[in-house]
Structure formats: structure tokens, C-alpha cells
Scaffold this motif. Sequence first.
Motif, PDB file in Angstrom:
ATOM      1  N   ARG A   8      78.566  28.401  40.561  1.00 38.84           N
ATOM      2  CA  ARG A   8      78.669  29.919  40.414  1.00 38.84           C
ATOM      3  C   ARG A   8      79.726  30.610  40.275  1.00 38.84           C
ATOM      4  O   ARG A   8      80.102  31.441  39.612  1.00 38.84           O
ATOM      5  CB  ARG A   8      77.403  30.367  41.391  1.00 38.84           C
ATOM      6  N   GLU A   9      80.817  30.115  41.474  1.00 41.54           N
ATOM      7  CA  GLU A   9      82.100  30.613  41.353  1.00 41.54           C
ATOM      8  C   GLU A   9      82.987  30.394  40.360  1.00 41.54           C
ATOM      9  O   GLU A   9      83.723  31.121  39.784  1.00 41.54           O
ATOM     10  CB  GLU A   9      82.740  29.952  42.597  1.00 41.54           C
ATOM     11  N   LYS A 466      85.110  20.562  36.366  1.00 47.76           N
ATOM     12  CA  LYS A 466      84.187  19.653  36.588  1.00 47.76           C
ATOM     13  C   LYS A 466      82.757  20.334  37.196  1.00 47.76           C
ATOM     14  O   LYS A 466      81.840  19.784  36.761  1.00 47.76           O
ATOM     15  CB  LYS A 466      84.743  18.792  37.884  1.00 47.76           C
ATOM     16  N   ASP A 467      82.745  21.227  37.932  1.00 48.27           N
ATOM     17  CA  ASP A 467      81.509  21.960  38.559  1.00 48.27           C
ATOM     18  C   ASP A 467      80.717  22.370  37.294  1.00 48.27           C
ATOM     19  O   ASP A 467      79.409  22.205  37.124  1.00 48.27           O
ATOM     20  CB  ASP A 467      81.765  23.020  39.651  1.00 48.27           C
ATOM     21  N   VAL A 468      81.351  23.195  36.442  1.00 51.08           N
ATOM     22  CA  VAL A 468      80.413  23.795  35.358  1.00 51.08           C
ATOM     23  C   VAL A 468      80.037  22.717  34.207  1.00 51.08           C
ATOM     24  O   VAL A 468      78.784  22.853  33.979  1.00 51.08           O
ATOM     25  CB  VAL A 468      81.433  24.973  34.794  1.00 51.08           C
ATOM     26  N   LEU A 469      81.060  21.661  33.951  1.00 54.80           N
ATOM     27  CA  LEU A 469      80.407  20.650  33.070  1.00 54.80           C
ATOM     28  C   LEU A 469      79.148  19.892  33.741  1.00 54.80           C
ATOM     29  O   LEU A 469      78.432  19.256  33.044  1.00 54.80           O
ATOM     30  CB  LEU A 469      81.583  19.896  32.988  1.00 54.80           C
ATOM     31  N   ILE A 470      79.173  19.554  35.138  1.00 53.70           N
ATOM     32  CA  ILE A 470      78.208  18.806  35.590  1.00 53.70           C
ATOM     33  C   ILE A 470      77.006  19.482  35.710  1.00 53.70           C
ATOM     34  O   ILE A 470      75.815  19.095  35.376  1.00 53.70           O
ATOM     35  CB  ILE A 470      78.571  18.333  37.182  1.00 53.70           C
ATOM     36  N   HIS A 471      77.046  20.897  35.844  1.00 54.24           N
ATOM     37  CA  HIS A 471      75.731  21.793  35.909  1.00 54.24           C
ATOM     38  C   HIS A 471      75.144  21.721  34.355  1.00 54.24           C
ATOM     39  O   HIS A 471      74.099  21.465  34.131  1.00 54.24           O
ATOM     40  CB  HIS A 471      76.343  23.330  36.028  1.00 54.24           C
ATOM     41  N   PHE A 472      76.239  21.805  33.343  1.00 48.95           N
ATOM     42  CA  PHE A 472      75.851  21.418  31.924  1.00 48.95           C
ATOM     43  C   PHE A 472      74.881  20.330  31.642  1.00 48.95           C
ATOM     44  O   PHE A 472      73.757  20.018  31.186  1.00 48.95           O
ATOM     45  CB  PHE A 472      76.715  21.530  31.092  1.00 48.95           C
ATOM     46  N   MET A 473      75.429  19.266  32.309  1.00 52.97           N
ATOM     47  CA  MET A 473      75.115  17.897  32.118  1.00 52.97           C
ATOM     48  C   MET A 473      73.584  17.617  32.795  1.00 52.97           C
ATOM     49  O   MET A 473      73.053  17.068  32.372  1.00 52.97           O
ATOM     50  CB  MET A 473      76.072  16.812  32.587  1.00 52.97           C
TER      51      MET A 473
END
Length: 553
Positions: A8-9, A466-473
Motif C-alpha cells: 500500500r505504501e 518488488k512489493d507492488v510487482l508481487i502484489h500484481f503477481m
Amino acid sequence: METKIRTRESRAAIERLYITMRHLFIRGSYKPLGVSGEELTKTFITLNPEIYGSMSDPYRVELSAMKYVLDRLPKGIERCRFIRLIAREGFEQSDYEVIVPSKRRRNCYRIDEDSMYIEVTRGRSDIYDILTHLTFLFNESKKIMQNSVDSKGNISNDWTNLKEFIHSDETPDRKQGITYLSNVLGRTYRETKLAVDDFDSRKGEPSLFEIIYWLGQLTIQEHTQNMSREISFSQKLREIIGHHVYGEKWSNHVKKFLVQKEWINRPVHIVSANMHSFLNTLYGHVVEPDIQSLDELAIKTSQAASDKLRNNIEKIALQNGMYILKDSSGANINVQVFDLDKALNVSGSKWLHVNKKGTDDKGLLLVMDYAFGEQAYECIDELLKPVVINGKKTPLNIESISVMGKAGILKGDKGDIIVPDAHVFEGTGDNYPFENSFHAEEFRGNDLNVVEGNMITVLGTSLQNKDVLIHFMNSSWNAVGIEMEGAHYQKAIQAATKVRKSINEKVKVFYAYYASDNPLQTKTTLASGGLGEEGIKPTYLITLKLLEKIMAG
């Protein structure tokens, strides 16, 4: 829970960055080390994009990302206090030398010792790209100053020695220079030496010594002599951004060619791709008849010493159905038009499993060079509009629209092939599902891994963490990759087929990407370097399959 909070951040940081950059653009100028610039940098560090490595480290200067960034900015920008983003405003007709970055198609002009003008003709994505790279560069320049000046403002011995090394009239001791530089960078001697050698491989470009010196020198001057640096945007650029000025000129140039050739009613297949794979696949073996495989031909033509071979292939192509439309609009998108009937007559079908006989018109293959982000919508939206001849609207006979490009893969490795079935805009719920006329099975059995699923269209690959990409995945979006143009193309295609009805609603759509990087793996991000010959096999396999599909009808 902690991962969700970081996600979220990060997503909030991306949103703040875009809002801040748009605000600064509307305002007209800002100082990178002033209040607005510092806020931009602070948000940038909060996001901590993967491609920028150790940017968030307060002392260690990030070197791999610096090389990546400088390859996309004009030569000499590290020496400039004033950077101005402009539209196409007549500088191309001046006596100023045109500076084109090695990895970005944009014209730049060094006005004087302190001023660099960067021409922006590819939409908002181009502006975001430039500003994110500059934000990184100015952040690293602050680290250089902090490592070279103590709390009382005294210049360190390392900085003094580095300055003497740079300006020495005699041949300086290289190992001493690397030692001084390593201390200024907050890096080990070994890391610094490797980086110096890496930067030296960029022929005709400044050395790492010079780049670091000028970045640090201008930052020191800004703090000690109040010589502020500034980024500004011309009034013309602020007026026309988002109004399809260059896309309209570009598409009119293409349509004018079709009208002159009396080809308006012929079947047209539009492809967004590179400028070499279709040319080589159709004509390469005519020049090199003993070549045993398409991959072998592709590798041979890609080698630095193969200018003669490439020129001979282009010469044969121009004599047998290929036409080159050099861009003069400012869009920086060249076009190759192939008359497929003539191409097949000369090339036969050594690589292509198609029947070249029969009376059916194979049509025209219109290969446009890669668009950049939002520019994809601008150009395709204009191209799909009807041609106006003597006041009468005549729609183009579009039979297929294809996008073959490179993307960041989330569930796989560099060199894999990605076959998408939907595009989703980053930061929104806007989604564009479509029926892909490509299927993953068509690419299997060629020693290449193939993945299929949803793709995320991002506003800038350099802002992903990385956090955003892992969320997408891992979320229900089930994303397999990220890229910058897919949803923009779909937005234009769906507008043309379902709303404007300017082209056939049953137009075939082909999407396939090869994975140029994996942003989730530190050593395989875009900053770690390109695929090289590894990218040839997936690129040419997609080319071959697409040509077979098009010619099969």
C-alpha cells in the motif's frame, strides 16, 4: 500483513510521484534540490524502485543504475545546471548539434555550457521517464557531495585529488584515480574499478571519473555558492501535450503514402515491432542462401561488423516490395511497408510455411517501430481513423493489428515468451480483455519457456518496486508481466472497432512479448543489461509465427 502495508505504501508513493510530476509540469519549473525537488526525491526513495538498486542507501552511490540512466539521457547532461524539456520548436533547423541518447530516441541540444534542451514528442510517458531518471541522478549527486565535504563545509582530500586527476595535463596514475573515486562513491576499490571499466566501454561517452566529478562539482557549487540547478518546461510543450499533434502528423504521412500508391483498399496488417526481424526473415536468405537457420541469420546480421550484409539485405528488399517511410513528424517512429505479394515472389518460403500461390491478395505489412508508453494510443488512434480523400472518408482495410515487443516477466526468466489475454492499467481497475489470435501452444517445443496470462501496463517501468510487482503477481489480477504500451494499443483498437466503428469489428489481434528482464530478481532487472543474442531466438520465433498467421489469412 507487513507485506500488504509495504504494498500500500509503495502504490501510494507511485501515485504521489505522478501527481507531483504533473503538478511540476503544469507549474513550469522546479529546482531538483529545492523544496519541490526534495519532496519528489523523498517519495522516490520511499518507493525504492528495483531498477535503481542502492539508491536509498545514504552513502553508497548506485553505479549500475547510473549507467542505465545516462544511456537514456543526453551526453554531457551531468555538466548542465539548466535542463529544459521542450516540444519540437525549430531547433532541428538550427546549427545546434543534435544529441541523441544511445538508448532513447529523443533529440537533445546543448545550448551552452550550462544548458541542455531535451525534445519531448512522445507524450507524457516520455516526461515521466526523463524526470524519474533526473531525480535519481540528482539524488546520487547529493551522496557524492556528502562523501566529499565534511559537516563544516571543508573539501576532503579525496575530492581535491580527484579534481587534480581530472584536470591533469599529464597521464595520471589510474589506480590512484580509482582509489580517490572509490572513497567519493562510498564503494570498494574493486567495485569502482569494475564500474570504471564498464563506463569506458561506452565509446565516445564521458568516463566515470568525469561524470562523478561534474555531478559532485555542481552540487557543491549549489550549496556553497548558491548556484541552483533548475528543470523547466517550455510553454509550447505545456500547451500541446496530450493533443496528438505528432501522432496525427505521423499517421497522415503513412496514409498519404498509401493514397499515392493507390493501396487504400488493399488488406493492411499493422505490426508494432523492431525494424529488423521482418526484413531479415523475408529477404535475408536471398542474400545469404547458404544460411541453415533463421537464428543463424539473425545472429549474423546483429553483429557489429555486419554493416555490409545488412545493407545488402535492405537493398534487395527495397527492390522487391519494401518501402521505408522515414519519420519527419517528430514522433520518432519509422515505418516499413512490405508488399507481401512481391516479397513472397522473391523470397519464396524458405522459413515460412505458407502457400505463396493463388490469386488472393496477401496485402500490406505495415511495421511501425516501437512507440513509447502513452504514445502508442496517440499513434494507433490516429492511424485507425478513415482516410479523407476529396472530402470523403474512406476506412482503411485493416485485417490485423499485432504487438510484438519486450516486457518484464514476473513468472519466468529473461528470454521467455509471454502470450497475454488482457491488459490492466496500473493503479486503476481499467482492464482490456481481448481475444488473442496467438496461443501459447504455438510457441512451445522450441526450447523456450512460454507463459500466458494478464499483463500490467505501467506508466514507467523504472518506478516499479518488488512489493507492488508481487502484489500484481499473487493477487487476483494474476499478472505474468509488465510493459508500457499494451493497454494503450487496446484502448485505441476498441475505440475504433466498438465506438467509432472505423475499422472491421472482427479485426484479428496478435500479442506476444519476449521477456527482456525479470524486475523481481536483482541481477536481471533492466539495469543489469540487455539480452544480447539470447533475445534473438524469441524475437524471430514470434516474427515467423506472425508472418505465417498473416499470410495464411
